[in-house]
Design a protein around this motif. Sequence first.
Motif, PDB file in Angstrom:
ATOM      1  N   GLU A  55      30.518  34.275  27.223  1.00 34.02           N
ATOM      2  CA  GLU A  55      29.246  34.988  27.104  1.00 34.02           C
ATOM      3  C   GLU A  55      28.172  34.088  26.500  1.00 34.02           C
ATOM      4  O   GLU A  55      27.020  34.090  26.946  1.00 34.02           O
ATOM      5  CB  GLU A  55      29.414  36.245  26.243  1.00 34.02           C
ATOM      6  N   LEU A  58      26.904  31.736  29.079  1.00 33.13           N
ATOM      7  CA  LEU A  58      25.955  32.407  29.982  1.00 33.13           C
ATOM      8  C   LEU A  58      24.603  32.613  29.311  1.00 33.13           C
ATOM      9  O   LEU A  58      23.543  32.383  29.915  1.00 33.13           O
ATOM     10  CB  LEU A  58      26.525  33.747  30.451  1.00 33.13           C
ATOM     11  N   ILE A  59      24.648  33.034  28.074  1.00 31.80           N
ATOM     12  CA  ILE A  59      23.395  33.247  27.335  1.00 31.80           C
ATOM     13  C   ILE A  59      22.648  31.932  27.195  1.00 31.80           C
ATOM     14  O   ILE A  59      21.419  31.876  27.338  1.00 31.80           O
ATOM     15  CB  ILE A  59      23.675  33.888  25.955  1.00 31.80           C
ATOM     16  N   LYS A  60      23.393  30.872  26.942  1.00 34.61           N
ATOM     17  CA  LYS A  60      22.765  29.554  26.800  1.00 34.61           C
ATOM     18  C   LYS A  60      22.053  29.156  28.095  1.00 34.61           C
ATOM     19  O   LYS A  60      20.943  28.624  28.067  1.00 34.61           O
ATOM     20  CB  LYS A  60      23.832  28.522  26.418  1.00 34.61           C
ATOM     21  N   GLN A  61      22.706  29.423  29.223  1.00 27.55           N
ATOM     22  CA  GLN A  61      22.074  29.125  30.514  1.00 27.55           C
ATOM     23  C   GLN A  61      20.803  29.952  30.705  1.00 27.55           C
ATOM     24  O   GLN A  61      19.775  29.437  31.158  1.00 27.55           O
ATOM     25  CB  GLN A  61      23.052  29.396  31.662  1.00 27.55           C
ATOM     26  N   GLU A  62      20.903  31.233  30.357  1.00 25.74           N
ATOM     27  CA  GLU A  62      19.734  32.105  30.495  1.00 25.74           C
ATOM     28  C   GLU A  62      18.593  31.642  29.595  1.00 25.74           C
ATOM     29  O   GLU A  62      17.428  31.650  29.989  1.00 25.74           O
ATOM     30  CB  GLU A  62      20.104  33.558  30.185  1.00 25.74           C
ATOM     31  N   VAL A  63      18.933  31.228  28.388  1.00 24.77           N
ATOM     32  CA  VAL A  63      17.914  30.746  27.451  1.00 24.77           C
ATOM     33  C   VAL A  63      17.255  29.488  27.999  1.00 24.77           C
ATOM     34  O   VAL A  63      16.036  29.319  27.904  1.00 24.77           O
ATOM     35  CB  VAL A  63      18.523  30.494  26.058  1.00 24.77           C
ATOM     36  N   LEU A  65      16.885  28.685  31.108  1.00 33.04           N
ATOM     37  CA  LEU A  65      15.979  29.100  32.182  1.00 33.04           C
ATOM     38  C   LEU A  65      14.713  29.744  31.617  1.00 33.04           C
ATOM     39  O   LEU A  65      13.599  29.464  32.080  1.00 33.04           O
ATOM     40  CB  LEU A  65      16.686  30.063  33.137  1.00 33.04           C
ATOM     41  N   LEU A  66      14.893  30.608  30.607  1.00 31.27           N
ATOM     42  CA  LEU A  66      13.725  31.266  29.989  1.00 31.27           C
ATOM     43  C   LEU A  66      12.853  30.255  29.260  1.00 31.27           C
ATOM     44  O   LEU A  66      11.623  30.374  29.260  1.00 31.27           O
ATOM     45  CB  LEU A  66      14.181  32.359  29.017  1.00 31.27           C
ATOM     46  N   SER A  67      13.495  29.265  28.648  1.00 32.14           N
ATOM     47  CA  SER A  67      12.728  28.250  27.935  1.00 32.14           C
ATOM     48  C   SER A  67      11.858  27.459  28.898  1.00 32.14           C
ATOM     49  O   SER A  67      10.743  27.067  28.563  1.00 32.14           O
ATOM     50  CB  SER A  67      13.650  27.291  27.191  1.00 32.14           C
ATOM     51  N   SER A  73       9.919  30.159  23.519  1.00 33.19           N
ATOM     52  CA  SER A  73      11.028  31.083  23.237  1.00 33.19           C
ATOM     53  C   SER A  73      12.038  30.489  22.252  1.00 33.19           C
ATOM     54  O   SER A  73      13.235  30.547  22.464  1.00 33.19           O
ATOM     55  CB  SER A  73      11.713  31.482  24.540  1.00 33.19           C
TER      56      SER A  73
END
Length: 132
Positions: A55, A58-63, A65-67, A73
């Motif tokens: 998890e 996955l969160i790291k990947q999402e961050v 992308l958001l960054s 962010s």
Amino acid sequence: DQTRQLIGWLYEKVGLLQRAFHSLSDVLVEEVDALRVRAGAHEALMDSVMAQAAEVALIKQEVALLSQAHPGSATLASQLASQLAAARAAEAALRAEMRSLADENDARRHEQAASRTAAEREARAERSQRAK
């Protein structure tokens, strides 16, 4: 007459050895069962830690992308870092507990070996005393 005494003594020793073997095998079965229960609990904990690590990945990947989409962010990245640290701490605790269980198991084996050695010495002493 001596033959009967010798046979009686041998039967007594065989009975003593059988009782000792049954006692040791009962203890061994109990220990194996306890280790299986502990291993199951540790396996479940390890699965949980691994799921948390996945998890976090996955969160790291999402961050990431958001960054890229939102350069400001930093708060989200900070939250991710704290979750990652918590997952690593849980994994370290699990490894330490598994090491502790392995040490306990080694200590039990040494105790059982010492107990067997003491029983063997006692049997030898008893034999030599009867021989006299």
